[in-house]
Scaffold this motif. Structure first.
Motif, PDB file in Angstrom:
ATOM      1  N   CYS A  21       5.032   4.271  21.539  1.00 61.55           N
ATOM      2  CA  CYS A  21       5.419   2.897  21.894  1.00 61.55           C
ATOM      3  C   CYS A  21       6.934   2.737  21.971  1.00 61.55           C
ATOM      4  N   GLY A  22       7.674   3.829  21.789  1.00 61.47           N
ATOM      5  CA  GLY A  22       9.126   3.752  21.818  1.00 61.47           C
ATOM      6  C   GLY A  22       9.737   3.178  20.569  1.00 61.47           C
ATOM      7  N   ARG A  23       9.013   3.282  19.449  1.00 63.71           N
ATOM      8  CA  ARG A  23       9.500   2.736  18.187  1.00 63.71           C
ATOM      9  C   ARG A  23       9.820   3.851  17.204  1.00 63.71           C
ATOM     10  N   ASP A  24      10.709   3.566  16.282  1.00 64.04           N
ATOM     11  CA  ASP A  24      11.029   4.476  15.194  1.00 64.04           C
ATOM     12  C   ASP A  24       9.911   4.376  14.154  1.00 64.04           C
ATOM     13  N   PRO A  25       9.250   5.466  13.789  1.00 67.53           N
ATOM     14  CA  PRO A  25       8.176   5.398  12.775  1.00 67.53           C
ATOM     15  C   PRO A  25       8.628   4.786  11.462  1.00 67.53           C
ATOM     16  N   ARG A  26       9.915   4.844  11.169  1.00 62.75           N
ATOM     17  CA  ARG A  26      10.407   4.265   9.915  1.00 62.75           C
ATOM     18  C   ARG A  26      10.348   2.743   9.918  1.00 62.75           C
ATOM     19  N   GLU A  27      10.102   2.149  11.080  1.00 68.65           N
ATOM     20  CA  GLU A  27      10.010   0.696  11.179  1.00 68.65           C
ATOM     21  C   GLU A  27       8.681   0.155  10.665  1.00 68.65           C
ATOM     22  N   VAL A  28       7.683   1.026  10.515  1.00 70.87           N
ATOM     23  CA  VAL A  28       6.336   0.569  10.152  1.00 70.87           C
ATOM     24  C   VAL A  28       5.944   1.119   8.783  1.00 70.87           C
ATOM     25  N   GLN A  29       5.660   0.216   7.886  1.00 66.11           N
ATOM     26  CA  GLN A  29       5.282   0.552   6.522  1.00 66.11           C
ATOM     27  C   GLN A  29       3.755   0.555   6.406  1.00 66.11           C
ATOM     28  N   VAL A  30       3.212   1.661   5.913  1.00 66.85           N
ATOM     29  CA  VAL A  30       1.766   1.745   5.719  1.00 66.85           C
ATOM     30  C   VAL A  30       1.435   1.278   4.303  1.00 66.85           C
ATOM     31  N   ILE A  31       0.669   0.208   4.214  1.00 63.58           N
ATOM     32  CA  ILE A  31       0.214  -0.310   2.921  1.00 63.58           C
ATOM     33  C   ILE A  31      -1.207   0.178   2.694  1.00 63.58           C
ATOM     34  N   ALA A  32      -1.385   0.989   1.658  1.00 59.51           N
ATOM     35  CA  ALA A  32      -2.702   1.535   1.335  1.00 59.51           C
ATOM     36  C   ALA A  32      -3.491   0.481   0.560  1.00 59.51           C
ATOM     37  N   VAL A  33      -4.511  -0.076   1.194  1.00 61.14           N
ATOM     38  CA  VAL A  33      -5.302  -1.144   0.575  1.00 61.14           C
ATOM     39  C   VAL A  33      -6.355  -0.504  -0.315  1.00 61.14           C
ATOM     40  N   SER A  34      -6.118  -0.568  -1.608  1.00 65.34           N
ATOM     41  CA  SER A  34      -6.879   0.218  -2.589  1.00 65.34           C
ATOM     42  C   SER A  34      -7.979  -0.577  -3.272  1.00 65.34           C
ATOM     43  N   LYS A  35      -8.459  -1.642  -2.636  1.00 67.65           N
ATOM     44  CA  LYS A  35      -9.419  -2.528  -3.287  1.00 67.65           C
ATOM     45  C   LYS A  35     -10.770  -1.867  -3.557  1.00 67.65           C
ATOM     46  N   THR A  36     -11.088  -0.763  -2.866  1.00 62.57           N
ATOM     47  CA  THR A  36     -12.397  -0.129  -3.038  1.00 62.57           C
ATOM     48  C   THR A  36     -12.362   1.048  -4.010  1.00 62.57           C
ATOM     49  N   VAL A  37     -11.196   1.357  -4.555  1.00 63.00           N
ATOM     50  CA  VAL A  37     -11.095   2.509  -5.452  1.00 63.00           C
ATOM     51  C   VAL A  37     -10.470   2.093  -6.779  1.00 63.00           C
ATOM     52  N   GLY A  38     -10.688   2.939  -7.782  1.00 61.03           N
ATOM     53  CA  GLY A  38     -10.088   2.706  -9.080  1.00 61.03           C
ATOM     54  C   GLY A  38      -8.748   3.400  -9.216  1.00 61.03           C
TER      55      GLY A  38
END
Length: 235
Positions: A21-38
């Motif tokens: 998409c022509g974007r720097d990967p550092r611009e996007v933060q991956v939030i790991a949604v951990s609601k299903t795990v302990g």
């Protein structure tokens, strides 16, 4: 497939999509949604390099945030007034505020803790009755209130797109990105440097969100569940 393997695969896919998409990967933060795990599942993701986690219930957020203080915790679920002090005590970011009295209560809770709470305002771009969030037309009034609350730092906007149609999802994400720029002049001088975040995109539609300009994707099943991979193969 292990959580670590899925985490690394998701991060690689997000990076590749950003580049396409022509974007720097550092611009996007991956939030790991951990609601299903302990805590064991969180520990595996942390070991793989995850730095940001999302929870949608205070009862799960509090013990995990206490067990893993070295990472950043995001509250992404429905906000209940009585649980706001708990949420503020544990979350670095609250993504899902959209009621005036909740903003006021969050400001009060943050003041008692002598902290400035990072928040995003949830906007119901799609207009679905089942979705939470303020309407785009009502957003201006909520921003004016947030500007007046010294213990809240307004960092951006959040939305959830309708499920099942990626074209509709993309349209919703494009609308939120435009809205971020439209309301930017309304943001207080204190908040202006921080008002850059777009929280949109989940396991099913994060690619559309990246293309639309998101800075935060909230991904749970693709990281923590083998079922998601099986569902994708069958789709």
């Amino acid at each position: 497939m292990s959580i670590a393997t899925r985490w690394n695969r998701v991060c690689e896919e997000v990076a590749q999509t950003c580049i396409a998409c022509g974007r720097d990967p550092r611009e996007v933060q991956v939030i790991a949604v951990s609601k299903t795990v302990g805590e064991e599942g969180v520990a595996e993701a942390v070991g793989a390099g995850a730095l940001n986690f999302g929870e949608n219930r205070p009862d799960a957020l509090l013990p995990k945030a206490s067990a893993f203080p070295q990472v950043t915790w995001h509250f992404i679920g429905n906000v209940q007034s009585r649980r706001i002090p708990d949420i503020v005590s544990a979350a670095s970011y609250i993504h899902s505020l959209y009621q005036a009295h909740h903003l006021e209560k969050a400001n009060e809770a943050a003041a008692k803790l002598q902290k400035v709470q990072n928040i995003l305002l949830e906007v119901n771009v799609s207009g679905e009755e089942s979705k939470g969030g303020v309407s785009p037309q009502e957003l201006r009034q909520l921003i004016e209130l947030a500007n007046q609350l010294p213990h809240l730092r307004l960092c951006g906007l959040m939305t959830m797109a309708p499920q099942g149609d990626k074209h509709i999802a993309r349209a919703c994400f494009d609308d939120l990105a435009r809205l971020l720029n439209e309301v930017r002049p309304l943001i207080s001088v204190e908040n202006q440097p921080f008002f850059n975040e777009l929280s949109m995109g989940m396991s099913e539609d994060w690619q559309e969100a990246v293309a639309a300009g998101t800075t935060m994707v909230r991904i749970g099943r693709a990281i923590f569940s083998d079922d998601f991979e099986n569902d994708e193969r069958q789709a």
